[in-house]
Design a protein around this motif. Structure first.
Motif, PDB file in Angstrom:
ATOM      1  N   PHE A   1       6.059  49.178  21.558  1.00 50.39           N
ATOM      2  CA  PHE A   1       6.163  50.388  20.991  1.00 50.39           C
ATOM      3  C   PHE A   1       5.383  51.072  20.155  1.00 50.39           C
ATOM      4  CE2 PHE A   1      10.733  48.958  22.094  1.00 50.39           C
ATOM      5  CZ  PHE A   1      10.666  49.582  23.393  1.00 50.39           C
ATOM      6  N   PHE A   2       4.430  50.194  19.416  1.00 50.70           N
ATOM      7  CA  PHE A   2       3.546  50.474  18.276  1.00 50.70           C
ATOM      8  C   PHE A   2       2.334  51.101  18.896  1.00 50.70           C
ATOM      9  CE2 PHE A   2       5.070  46.427  16.004  1.00 50.70           C
ATOM     10  CZ  PHE A   2       6.509  46.874  15.653  1.00 50.70           C
ATOM     11  N   ASP A   3       1.740  51.862  18.057  1.00 51.84           N
ATOM     12  CA  ASP A   3       0.846  52.689  18.486  1.00 51.84           C
ATOM     13  C   ASP A   3      -0.653  51.859  17.890  1.00 51.84           C
ATOM     14  OD1 ASP A   3       2.075  54.735  19.836  1.00 51.84           O
ATOM     15  OD2 ASP A   3       2.155  55.919  17.932  1.00 51.84           O
ATOM     16  N   LYS A   4      -1.363  51.371  18.721  1.00 58.22           N
ATOM     17  CA  LYS A   4      -2.384  50.458  18.156  1.00 58.22           C
ATOM     18  C   LYS A   4      -3.927  50.938  18.557  1.00 58.22           C
ATOM     19  CE  LYS A   4       0.200  46.207  18.563  1.00 58.22           C
ATOM     20  NZ  LYS A   4       0.370  44.730  19.135  1.00 58.22           N
ATOM     21  N   VAL A   5      -4.682  51.507  17.633  1.00 58.79           N
ATOM     22  CA  VAL A   5      -6.097  52.214  17.919  1.00 58.79           C
ATOM     23  C   VAL A   5      -7.175  51.503  17.481  1.00 58.79           C
ATOM     24  CG1 VAL A   5      -7.096  54.375  17.481  1.00 58.79           C
ATOM     25  CG2 VAL A   5      -4.743  54.633  17.896  1.00 58.79           C
ATOM     26  N   TYR A   6      -8.129  51.529  18.123  1.00 56.59           N
ATOM     27  CA  TYR A   6      -9.359  50.642  17.700  1.00 56.59           C
ATOM     28  C   TYR A   6     -10.667  51.760  17.736  1.00 56.59           C
ATOM     29  CZ  TYR A   6      -7.094  46.296  18.809  1.00 56.59           C
ATOM     30  OH  TYR A   6      -6.263  45.193  19.124  1.00 56.59           O
ATOM     31  N   GLN A   7     -11.752  51.460  16.806  1.00 56.95           N
ATOM     32  CA  GLN A   7     -12.744  52.199  16.893  1.00 56.95           C
ATOM     33  C   GLN A   7     -13.794  51.166  17.625  1.00 56.95           C
ATOM     34  OE1 GLN A   7     -14.428  54.351  13.643  1.00 56.95           O
ATOM     35  NE2 GLN A   7     -12.534  55.202  12.828  1.00 56.95           N
ATOM     36  N   PHE A   8     -14.680  51.998  18.253  1.00 56.61           N
ATOM     37  CA  PHE A   8     -15.814  51.149  18.949  1.00 56.61           C
ATOM     38  C   PHE A   8     -17.106  51.860  19.104  1.00 56.61           C
ATOM     39  CE2 PHE A   8     -13.930  53.534  22.138  1.00 56.61           C
ATOM     40  CZ  PHE A   8     -14.884  54.004  23.039  1.00 56.61           C
ATOM     41  N   VAL A   9     -18.211  51.263  19.189  1.00 56.43           N
ATOM     42  CA  VAL A   9     -19.524  51.728  19.324  1.00 56.43           C
ATOM     43  C   VAL A   9     -20.228  51.272  20.677  1.00 56.43           C
ATOM     44  CG1 VAL A   9     -21.852  51.942  18.720  1.00 56.43           C
ATOM     45  CG2 VAL A   9     -20.042  51.498  16.778  1.00 56.43           C
ATOM     46  N   SER A  10     -20.345  52.239  21.539  1.00 55.37           N
ATOM     47  CA  SER A  10     -20.881  52.313  22.896  1.00 55.37           C
ATOM     48  C   SER A  10     -21.255  53.444  23.331  1.00 55.37           C
ATOM     49  CB  SER A  10     -19.877  51.691  24.151  1.00 55.37           C
ATOM     50  OG  SER A  10     -19.111  52.475  24.770  1.00 55.37           O
ATOM     51  N   ASP A  11     -21.738  53.415  24.809  1.00 45.55           N
ATOM     52  CA  ASP A  11     -22.670  54.688  25.338  1.00 45.55           C
ATOM     53  C   ASP A  11     -21.459  55.602  25.880  1.00 45.55           C
ATOM     54  OD1 ASP A  11     -25.121  53.790  24.770  1.00 45.55           O
ATOM     55  OD2 ASP A  11     -25.489  52.660  26.432  1.00 45.55           O
ATOM     56  N   PHE A  12     -20.238  55.215  25.780  1.00 41.49           N
ATOM     57  CA  PHE A  12     -18.901  55.964  26.293  1.00 41.49           C
ATOM     58  C   PHE A  12     -19.314  57.542  25.726  1.00 41.49           C
ATOM     59  CE2 PHE A  12     -14.864  57.956  25.726  1.00 41.49           C
ATOM     60  CZ  PHE A  12     -14.491  58.143  26.861  1.00 41.49           C
ATOM     61  N   ASN A  13     -19.291  58.550  26.663  1.00 36.76           N
ATOM     62  CA  ASN A  13     -19.546  59.779  26.161  1.00 36.76           C
ATOM     63  C   ASN A  13     -18.471  60.913  26.727  1.00 36.76           C
ATOM     64  OD1 ASN A  13     -20.206  59.807  28.600  1.00 36.76           O
ATOM     65  ND2 ASN A  13     -22.393  60.532  28.350  1.00 36.76           N
ATOM     66  N   GLU A  14     -17.350  60.530  27.145  1.00 35.76           N
ATOM     67  CA  GLU A  14     -16.509  61.674  27.503  1.00 35.76           C
ATOM     68  C   GLU A  14     -15.394  61.939  26.229  1.00 35.76           C
ATOM     69  OE1 GLU A  14     -14.830  60.958  31.561  1.00 35.76           O
ATOM     70  OE2 GLU A  14     -16.190  59.348  31.686  1.00 35.76           O
ATOM     71  N   ASN A  15     -14.968  63.144  26.314  1.00 35.83           N
ATOM     72  CA  ASN A  15     -14.278  63.552  25.343  1.00 35.83           C
ATOM     73  C   ASN A  15     -12.961  62.768  25.350  1.00 35.83           C
ATOM     74  OD1 ASN A  15     -15.590  65.475  24.016  1.00 35.83           O
ATOM     75  ND2 ASN A  15     -15.214  67.130  25.526  1.00 35.83           N
ATOM     76  N   GLU A  16     -12.102  62.734  26.396  1.00 33.95           N
ATOM     77  CA  GLU A  16     -10.888  61.793  26.568  1.00 33.95           C
ATOM     78  C   GLU A  16     -10.894  61.330  28.109  1.00 33.95           C
ATOM     79  OE1 GLU A  16      -6.079  62.403  26.021  1.00 33.95           O
ATOM     80  OE2 GLU A  16      -7.365  63.457  24.757  1.00 33.95           O
ATOM     81  N   LYS A  17     -10.420  60.017  27.987  1.00 32.15           N
ATOM     82  CA  LYS A  17     -10.296  59.526  29.428  1.00 32.15           C
ATOM     83  C   LYS A  17      -9.073  58.448  29.291  1.00 32.15           C
ATOM     84  CE  LYS A  17     -13.060  57.447  32.962  1.00 32.15           C
ATOM     85  NZ  LYS A  17     -13.293  58.533  33.952  1.00 32.15           N
ATOM     86  N   THR A  18      -8.513  58.483  30.325  1.00 31.43           N
ATOM     87  CA  THR A  18      -7.154  57.369  30.536  1.00 31.43           C
ATOM     88  C   THR A  18      -7.448  56.631  31.645  1.00 31.43           C
ATOM     89  OG1 THR A  18      -5.496  58.937  29.364  1.00 31.43           O
ATOM     90  CG2 THR A  18      -4.853  56.922  30.536  1.00 31.43           C
ATOM     91  N   VAL A  19      -7.432  55.231  31.348  1.00 28.66           N
ATOM     92  CA  VAL A  19      -8.108  54.275  32.224  1.00 28.66           C
ATOM     93  C   VAL A  19      -6.981  53.485  32.508  1.00 28.66           C
ATOM     94  CG1 VAL A  19     -10.138  52.813  33.203  1.00 28.66           C
ATOM     95  CG2 VAL A  19     -10.353  54.788  31.446  1.00 28.66           C
ATOM     96  N   THR A  20      -6.674  53.133  33.886  1.00 30.80           N
ATOM     97  CA  THR A  20      -5.786  51.994  34.121  1.00 30.80           C
ATOM     98  C   THR A  20      -6.594  50.983  35.308  1.00 30.80           C
ATOM     99  OG1 THR A  20      -3.788  53.116  33.792  1.00 30.80           O
ATOM    100  CG2 THR A  20      -3.510  51.245  35.162  1.00 30.80           C
ATOM    101  N   VAL A  21      -6.747  49.642  34.562  1.00 31.56           N
ATOM    102  CA  VAL A  21      -7.438  48.915  35.471  1.00 31.56           C
ATOM    103  C   VAL A  21      -6.655  47.512  35.878  1.00 31.56           C
ATOM    104  CG1 VAL A  21      -9.639  49.481  34.968  1.00 31.56           C
ATOM    105  CG2 VAL A  21      -8.685  47.765  33.787  1.00 31.56           C
ATOM    106  N   LYS A  22      -6.847  46.639  36.740  1.00 26.72           N
ATOM    107  CA  LYS A  22      -6.292  45.373  36.964  1.00 26.72           C
ATOM    108  C   LYS A  22      -7.180  44.496  36.423  1.00 26.72           C
ATOM    109  CE  LYS A  22      -3.210  46.701  40.789  1.00 26.72           C
ATOM    110  NZ  LYS A  22      -2.149  46.488  40.462  1.00 26.72           N
ATOM    111  N   LEU A  23      -6.783  43.578  35.581  1.00 28.31           N
ATOM    112  CA  LEU A  23      -7.445  42.458  34.930  1.00 28.31           C
ATOM    113  C   LEU A  23      -7.037  41.354  35.336  1.00 28.31           C
ATOM    114  CD1 LEU A  23      -7.656  43.783  31.178  1.00 28.31           C
ATOM    115  CD2 LEU A  23      -9.569  43.985  32.981  1.00 28.31           C
ATOM    116  N   LYS A  24      -7.948  40.301  35.614  1.00 30.87           N
ATOM    117  CA  LYS A  24      -7.556  38.810  36.049  1.00 30.87           C
ATOM    118  C   LYS A  24      -8.756  37.906  35.027  1.00 30.87           C
ATOM    119  CE  LYS A  24     -10.591  38.360  40.109  1.00 30.87           C
ATOM    120  NZ  LYS A  24     -10.721  37.969  41.519  1.00 30.87           N
TER     121      LYS A  24
END
Length: 278
Positions: free
Chosen positions: A159-182
């Motif tokens: 239930f906790f809100d966990k936010v990170y900062q990062f540096v990359s070439d990501f350049n969209e104002n907002e994007k929600t992404v769901t992927v499958k990880l293995k």
């Protein structure tokens, strides 16, 4: 050799088996299993093989036939290099430096915290992190200072809100992404597979010149693997295709608590922030 223990506040409601695993930390788990099979454990003067018994304050535990039961404590040798963000009787929130492992290495963050708290083993409880971050990631890590806090905060992590900062070439104002990880066991990383894996959902956005990611599922390497999949890996994250840099530019920036109960309601809606050092 016989060894007697008395259950303390930080042992209450822990199973007898887990208690002994923690207290007899130099004894193989298989040997502790054998203690129960042969009823070489006495609880309040009665032999028992009930591994799931929930300890109560003042319970007396007697164990037969063991020696060299405790590991030598190594945290005294650590150099404390974290910054304290917040501390009270229940929690210690720290700013972990980049390239410091959480555990299992010399000068790990766990050992640093134990040294800072002047920890000495008096019960089965060891001050423990509520969630973990990668060795190369810097920023907020929350530690529970008692067993009750550990149980409640670990149970409510989702239930906790966990936010990170990062540096990359990501350049969209907002994007929600769901992927499958293995797991890619050979390369010790997580990879995106559209057909198989565990769902990992992340919100990415930009405010000013800062880039943020909020994890909604909390899977291993979630932000790193997702940004790599989006063709904008984190700067310095060479494992996931990022350009070489002096460090990996991922930082645990903020945490906000929700849904806490059992005497921890005062933390609900509190937010803790730690700015990156870049």
């Amino acid at each position: 050799m016989n060894k007697k223990f008395i259950a303390k506040n930080n042992d209450v409601n822990r199973s007898l088996f887990k208690y002994l695993v923690n207290m007899l930390d130099n004894v193989p788990v298989s040997r502790i299993e054998k203690l129960f099979r042969e009823k070489d454990v006495k609880l309040n003067n009665k032999r028992t093989n009930d591994k799931q018994y929930k300890l109560q304050l003042g319970d007396e535990i007697l164990v037969y036939g063991l020696k060299d039961i405790e590991k030598e404590q190594t945290h005294f040798e650590s150099d404390i290099n974290f910054k304290v963000i917040y501390e009270d009787k229940n929690l210690l929130i720290v700013d972990k430096a980049a390239n410091i492992a959480m555990h299992s290495e010399p000068n790990s963050l766990n050992d640093q915290v134990l040294k800072y708290l002047n920890y000495k083993k008096t019960s089965s409880f060891i001050p423990s992190p509520i969630g973990r971050i990668d060795k190369k990631t810097s920023g907020l890590v929350v530690y529970a200072k008692n067993y009750q806090a550990l149980l409640e905060f670990e149970e409510k992590q989702k239930f906790f809100d966990k936010v990170y900062q990062f540096v990359s070439d990501f350049n969209e104002n907002e994007k929600t992404v769901t992927v499958k990880l293995k797991k890619d066991i050979k390369n010790e990383k997580m990879v995106v597979d559209p057909n198989f894996g565990i769902n990992a959902k992340t919100i990415f956005w930009i405010e000013g010149n800062r880039k943020y990611a909020q994890i909604l599922t909390g899977k291993k390497h979630q932000i790193r693997a997702t940004l790599s999949y989006l063709k904008c890996p984190i700067l310095g994250d060479t494992k996931y295709g990022g350009k070489r840099a002096r460090r990996m530019y991922l930082h645990s920036y903020s945490i906000k608590f929700h849904n806490l109960a059992n005497g921890f309601e005062e933390y609900n809606d509190q937010i803790f922030i730690c700015y990156p050092h870049w």
